[in-house]
Design an enzyme around this catalytic site. Sequence first.
Site, PDB file in Angstrom:
ATOM      1  N   CYS A   1       0.811  -1.347   0.033  1.00  0.00           N
ATOM      2  CA  CYS A   1       0.068  -0.143  -0.054  1.00  0.00           C
ATOM      3  C   CYS A   1       0.917   1.049  -0.062  1.00  0.00           C
ATOM      4  CB  CYS A   1      -0.849   0.028   1.093  1.00  0.00           C
ATOM      5  SG  CYS A   1      -0.252  -0.569   2.761  1.00  0.00           S
TER       6      CYS A   1
ATOM      7  N   SER B   1     -12.312  -4.461  12.415  1.00  0.00           N
ATOM      8  CA  SER B   1     -11.822  -3.952  11.043  1.00  0.00           C
ATOM      9  C   SER B   1     -13.275  -3.256  10.527  1.00  0.00           C
ATOM     10  CB  SER B   1     -11.464  -5.232  10.324  1.00  0.00           C
ATOM     11  OG  SER B   1     -11.326  -4.954   8.999  1.00  0.00           O
TER      12      SER B   1
ATOM     13  N   CYS C   1      -6.305  -1.722   0.163  1.00  0.00           N
ATOM     14  CA  CYS C   1      -7.223  -2.412  -0.253  1.00  0.00           C
ATOM     15  C   CYS C   1      -8.455  -1.944  -0.828  1.00  0.00           C
ATOM     16  CB  CYS C   1      -7.662  -3.065   1.163  1.00  0.00           C
ATOM     17  SG  CYS C   1      -6.494  -3.477   2.405  1.00  0.00           S
TER      18      CYS C   1
ATOM     19  N   CYS D   1      -2.557   3.861   3.198  1.00  0.00           N
ATOM     20  CA  CYS D   1      -3.483   2.881   3.971  1.00  0.00           C
ATOM     21  C   CYS D   1      -4.010   3.741   5.296  1.00  0.00           C
ATOM     22  CB  CYS D   1      -2.382   1.831   4.499  1.00  0.00           C
ATOM     23  SG  CYS D   1      -3.091   0.455   5.259  1.00  0.00           S
ATOM     24  N   ASP D   2      -4.728   2.810   5.980  1.00  0.00           N
ATOM     25  CA  ASP D   2      -5.659   3.201   6.844  1.00  0.00           C
ATOM     26  C   ASP D   2      -5.311   4.206   7.865  1.00  0.00           C
ATOM     27  OD1 ASP D   2      -6.766   0.733   5.718  1.00  0.00           O
ATOM     28  OD2 ASP D   2      -7.367  -0.106   7.693  1.00  0.00           O
ATOM     29  N   LYS D   3      -4.288   4.385   8.474  1.00  0.00           N
ATOM     30  CA  LYS D   3      -3.808   5.183   9.560  1.00  0.00           C
ATOM     31  C   LYS D   3      -3.193   6.382   9.092  1.00  0.00           C
ATOM     32  CE  LYS D   3      -5.453   2.206  12.112  1.00  0.00           C
ATOM     33  NZ  LYS D   3      -5.800   1.111  11.239  1.00  0.00           N
TER      34      LYS D   3
ATOM     35  N   ASP E   1      -2.035  -2.279   8.372  1.00  0.00           N
ATOM     36  CA  ASP E   1      -2.745  -3.307   9.223  1.00  0.00           C
ATOM     37  C   ASP E   1      -2.196  -4.767   9.058  1.00  0.00           C
ATOM     38  OD1 ASP E   1      -3.946  -0.982   9.838  1.00  0.00           O
ATOM     39  OD2 ASP E   1      -6.078  -1.751   9.936  1.00  0.00           O
TER      40      ASP E   1
END
Length: 567
Positions: free
Chosen positions: A51, A474, A196, A124-126, A83
Amino acid sequence: MEKPKLRSNFAPGSSRWAVRRAQWKALGLSDEDMEKPKIAVVNSSSELAICFSHLDDVAETVKQSVREAGGLPFEIRTTAPSDFIFCAGGGGGYILSSRDLIVNDIEVTVEGAQLDGMVCLSSCDKTPPAHLMAAARLDLPTILMVCGYQPSGEYQGEPMDIEEVFIRAADAERGSITTEEIGAMADNAVRGPGVCSGMGTANSMHVVTEALGMSLPGGAPVLANSSKMTEYARRTGERIVGMVLEDLRPRQILTPSAFHNAVAAVLASSGSINTVKHLQATATEGELDVDVFALFEQLSNTAPMLSAVRPNGNRSIEDFEAAGGARALLKQLEPILQPEALTVTGRTVRQNLAGFEVPDDEVIRPLDRPVSTEAPIVIMHGSLAPESAIVKLGARDAQRKRQFSGPAVVCGAGNDAMSAINDGRVKAGDVLVVRGGGLKGGPGMAGRASMVAFLLYAAGLENEVALVTDGQLSGLVNKGLVVGEVCPESAVGGPLALVRDGDRISIDVDTCTVDLDVDADELAARAAELGEPALPRARGYLHLYQRTVGPMSSGAVLGHETGARPR
């Protein structure tokens, strides 16, 4: 033309001016360079995760555009939390805690060097919430550059992505599919860089950044490394220089109206439940009197679900992008938005949306023809969650229960709960309580709450057993009745710590309640028996995080250990 007053330009002859000049001259910068707006290009490039693997090229595009617009770019690096990679150590506690590490890393570099603005490469997520939090805290001209989703693959003729691999891993743990099968799925899931490809936390936060007005319109979501993304990076580098010269700052953009619009966009896209705490954390860092939890409760009645991207439905993220993405979602929501909110363009949401037509109103539907009129995210309260808890329902179906009442089976976070499922200790009609996975108990919301939920699915218990946990879930948890992020958490003496096997727990999604049906005197006796809560031992960064993280009501922000959510 009068030169702009930039905080990065020190008084000639001063000690700070002299030593900076010595350093930067040695780097090859000219006298003219040192007078330009100095832009931090915040990069989380990493060889650890796909990512982030493409961000160096994105950074080069942004830097070149900054130079062409008359600015001076400085690339700075932060940690790159994925993650799926960072979950291996610390019981998974490094995942959420890395968000705040990034925020502080940005502060140290950008404030220490007194730079003038930032472009944050959000992947990515964070990283997107960390960048929003840093922007709100520092209040320097900032744009988030959405860095795209990964192309996914196929397995045996069916779509296969990393999120499906994550979910199907529970089948492998139970032995219902072979190691070779899950390995083949993994081998075919990812076909290039980016986040993702479902409407998990990353793509949800990319939509949030545009809905907040903190990224240029039309960039979320976007296929990583596409020509569209490259052009978006070029325009972002150009625009940040203009923002610095205009002195357009995040706190002019991150207003209550912007948060209203972002929450509406999350509900309309059935985004990840993790957006709730990330938006609250951004408001906290911006010192805003905004109660994001209350906004979700209020807008759940007016912002219907307009799109159903996997795992919420059968639409792909590619379908969502082709249908206009976040811009189309906002256009459909326009009648219930607060359209005068300012954005990084210097224009309002209304002005940005003027003349735009939604390319596909089946993928992203109008308000009068929604996918569902029922809220996909429900904020819960009750005697078991005096502050809050969250349920993600997505597009509700007839099989999913709205009410559930049953005896508790109490487990510790992670492997204890998974063993209870595999050993048959959890049976139809039970409420599985998984505690000890909260902000301080984890610490860092460690544990495997999501895997516990997926294991219930794999065991065929998704509609027969309810799950209640103080752990983080999640953004993919979208089946069964799962109550997550129960606050206050068990480790600080929340009611979850008092639950015993056999206690009856009642959950009602329609009334937004989760209750422990035990007499108050009995609970008081149990609390006295337990005594003062003692946090589990942690070391290093997780120790610092455990001692300084604030409550979920403030977004779980470091340094906000006391105080309730603003009202």
